[in-house]
Design a protein around this motif. Sequence first.
Motif, PDB file in Angstrom:
ATOM      1  N   VAL A 173       0.842  -1.200   0.000  1.00  0.00           N
ATOM      2  CA  VAL A 173       0.000   0.000   0.000  1.00  0.00           C
ATOM      3  C   VAL A 173       0.881   1.256   0.000  1.00  0.00           C
ATOM      4  CG1 VAL A 173      -1.654   1.330   1.363  1.00  0.00           C
ATOM      5  CG2 VAL A 173      -1.975  -1.129   1.070  1.00  0.00           C
ATOM      6  N   LEU A 174       1.870   1.281   0.879  1.00  0.00           N
ATOM      7  CA  LEU A 174       2.747   2.459   0.968  1.00  0.00           C
ATOM      8  C   LEU A 174       3.541   2.676  -0.314  1.00  0.00           C
ATOM      9  CD1 LEU A 174       4.059   2.080   4.619  1.00  0.00           C
ATOM     10  CD2 LEU A 174       2.500   3.826   3.754  1.00  0.00           C
ATOM     11  N   ALA A 175       3.964   1.590  -0.936  1.00  0.00           N
ATOM     12  CA  ALA A 175       4.754   1.706  -2.164  1.00  0.00           C
ATOM     13  C   ALA A 175       3.878   1.895  -3.393  1.00  0.00           C
ATOM     14  CB  ALA A 175       5.630   0.460  -2.339  1.00  0.00           C
ATOM     15  N   GLY A 176       2.573   1.640  -3.249  1.00  0.00           N
ATOM     16  CA  GLY A 176       1.671   1.774  -4.390  1.00  0.00           C
ATOM     17  C   GLY A 176       1.918   0.712  -5.442  1.00  0.00           C
ATOM     18  N   VAL A 177       2.264  -0.492  -4.986  1.00  0.00           N
ATOM     19  CA  VAL A 177       2.604  -1.587  -5.886  1.00  0.00           C
ATOM     20  C   VAL A 177       1.652  -2.742  -5.637  1.00  0.00           C
ATOM     21  CG1 VAL A 177       4.456  -3.153  -6.560  1.00  0.00           C
ATOM     22  CG2 VAL A 177       5.023  -0.868  -5.790  1.00  0.00           C
ATOM     23  N   GLY A 178       1.280  -3.445  -6.691  1.00  0.00           N
ATOM     24  CA  GLY A 178       0.342  -4.549  -6.565  1.00  0.00           C
ATOM     25  C   GLY A 178       0.984  -5.899  -6.315  1.00  0.00           C
ATOM     26  N   SER A 179       2.288  -5.979  -6.445  1.00  0.00           N
ATOM     27  CA  SER A 179       2.984  -7.247  -6.276  1.00  0.00           C
ATOM     28  C   SER A 179       3.789  -7.245  -4.976  1.00  0.00           C
ATOM     29  CB  SER A 179       3.936  -7.466  -7.463  1.00  0.00           C
ATOM     30  OG  SER A 179       4.915  -8.424  -7.163  1.00  0.00           O
ATOM     31  N   PRO A 180       3.625  -8.271  -4.150  1.00  0.00           N
ATOM     32  CA  PRO A 180       4.415  -8.340  -2.922  1.00  0.00           C
ATOM     33  C   PRO A 180       5.916  -8.365  -3.196  1.00  0.00           C
ATOM     34  CG  PRO A 180       2.665  -9.978  -2.882  1.00  0.00           C
ATOM     35  CD  PRO A 180       2.673  -9.374  -4.244  1.00  0.00           C
ATOM     36  N   GLN A 181       6.318  -9.098  -4.208  1.00  0.00           N
ATOM     37  CA  GLN A 181       7.739  -9.181  -4.581  1.00  0.00           C
ATOM     38  C   GLN A 181       8.280  -7.801  -4.932  1.00  0.00           C
ATOM     39  OE1 GLN A 181       9.948 -11.833  -4.812  1.00  0.00           O
ATOM     40  NE2 GLN A 181      11.533 -10.413  -5.489  1.00  0.00           N
ATOM     41  N   ASP A 182       7.561  -7.074  -5.772  1.00  0.00           N
ATOM     42  CA  ASP A 182       8.010  -5.739  -6.187  1.00  0.00           C
ATOM     43  C   ASP A 182       8.051  -4.773  -5.009  1.00  0.00           C
ATOM     44  OD1 ASP A 182       8.214  -6.676  -8.761  1.00  0.00           O
ATOM     45  OD2 ASP A 182       6.347  -5.749  -9.447  1.00  0.00           O
ATOM     46  N   ALA A 183       7.071  -4.848  -4.131  1.00  0.00           N
ATOM     47  CA  ALA A 183       7.002  -3.937  -2.991  1.00  0.00           C
ATOM     48  C   ALA A 183       8.190  -4.133  -2.063  1.00  0.00           C
ATOM     49  CB  ALA A 183       5.696  -4.148  -2.232  1.00  0.00           C
ATOM     50  N   VAL A 184       8.478  -5.384  -1.730  1.00  0.00           N
ATOM     51  CA  VAL A 184       9.603  -5.657  -0.832  1.00  0.00           C
ATOM     52  C   VAL A 184      10.916  -5.297  -1.513  1.00  0.00           C
ATOM     53  CG1 VAL A 184      10.821  -7.474   0.429  1.00  0.00           C
ATOM     54  CG2 VAL A 184       8.326  -7.396   0.450  1.00  0.00           C
ATOM     55  N   GLU A 185      11.028  -5.569  -2.793  1.00  0.00           N
ATOM     56  CA  GLU A 185      12.254  -5.214  -3.520  1.00  0.00           C
ATOM     57  C   GLU A 185      12.460  -3.702  -3.531  1.00  0.00           C
ATOM     58  OE1 GLU A 185      14.184  -5.714  -7.949  1.00  0.00           O
ATOM     59  OE2 GLU A 185      12.773  -7.232  -7.247  1.00  0.00           O
ATOM     60  N   LEU A 186      11.398  -2.938  -3.709  1.00  0.00           N
ATOM     61  CA  LEU A 186      11.508  -1.476  -3.665  1.00  0.00           C
ATOM     62  C   LEU A 186      11.998  -0.982  -2.307  1.00  0.00           C
ATOM     63  CD1 LEU A 186       8.281  -0.331  -5.548  1.00  0.00           C
ATOM     64  CD2 LEU A 186      10.646   0.109  -6.230  1.00  0.00           C
ATOM     65  N   VAL A 187      11.475  -1.568  -1.255  1.00  0.00           N
ATOM     66  CA  VAL A 187      11.885  -1.168   0.095  1.00  0.00           C
ATOM     67  C   VAL A 187      13.359  -1.475   0.315  1.00  0.00           C
ATOM     68  CG1 VAL A 187      11.589  -1.674   2.553  1.00  0.00           C
ATOM     69  CG2 VAL A 187       9.598  -1.366   1.100  1.00  0.00           C
ATOM     70  N   VAL A 188      13.800  -2.648  -0.096  1.00  0.00           N
ATOM     71  CA  VAL A 188      15.204  -3.023   0.086  1.00  0.00           C
ATOM     72  C   VAL A 188      16.114  -2.121  -0.734  1.00  0.00           C
ATOM     73  CG1 VAL A 188      16.891  -4.868  -0.281  1.00  0.00           C
ATOM     74  CG2 VAL A 188      14.656  -5.397   0.701  1.00  0.00           C
ATOM     75  N   ARG A 189      15.733  -1.857  -1.985  1.00  0.00           N
ATOM     76  CA  ARG A 189      16.557  -0.978  -2.829  1.00  0.00           C
ATOM     77  C   ARG A 189      16.618   0.441  -2.261  1.00  0.00           C
ATOM     78  NH1 ARG A 189      18.143  -3.147  -7.610  1.00  0.00           N
ATOM     79  NH2 ARG A 189      17.088  -5.049  -8.268  1.00  0.00           N
ATOM     80  N   ASP A 190      15.495   0.937  -1.731  1.00  0.00           N
ATOM     81  CA  ASP A 190      15.472   2.263  -1.126  1.00  0.00           C
ATOM     82  C   ASP A 190      16.380   2.310   0.102  1.00  0.00           C
ATOM     83  OD1 ASP A 190      14.319   5.019  -0.848  1.00  0.00           O
ATOM     84  OD2 ASP A 190      13.598   4.156   1.045  1.00  0.00           O
TER      85      ASP A 190
END
Length: 66
Positions: free
Chosen positions: A18-35
């Motif tokens: 929700v916070l990342a505005g992403v529909g995929s759990p994989q993509d959301a967690v990857e965005l958080v780690v990259r950030d």
Amino acid sequence: MAKVNVSLDAELVVEVMVLAGVGSPQDAVELVVRDYIARGHRTEARTELREQGLREADARPQEPQG
């Protein structure tokens, strides 16, 4: 690149999605780690510049006091 499987709490992942505005759990967690990694690199760069400035200030000849 090697892949790693990690089990996470579903509520945690949904909140990240929700916070990342992403529909995929994989993509959301990857965005958080990259950030997180990018923030670490920015912090290292700022700290390095600050330390370099302090070293340069210490290296300058001091004016006589008195």
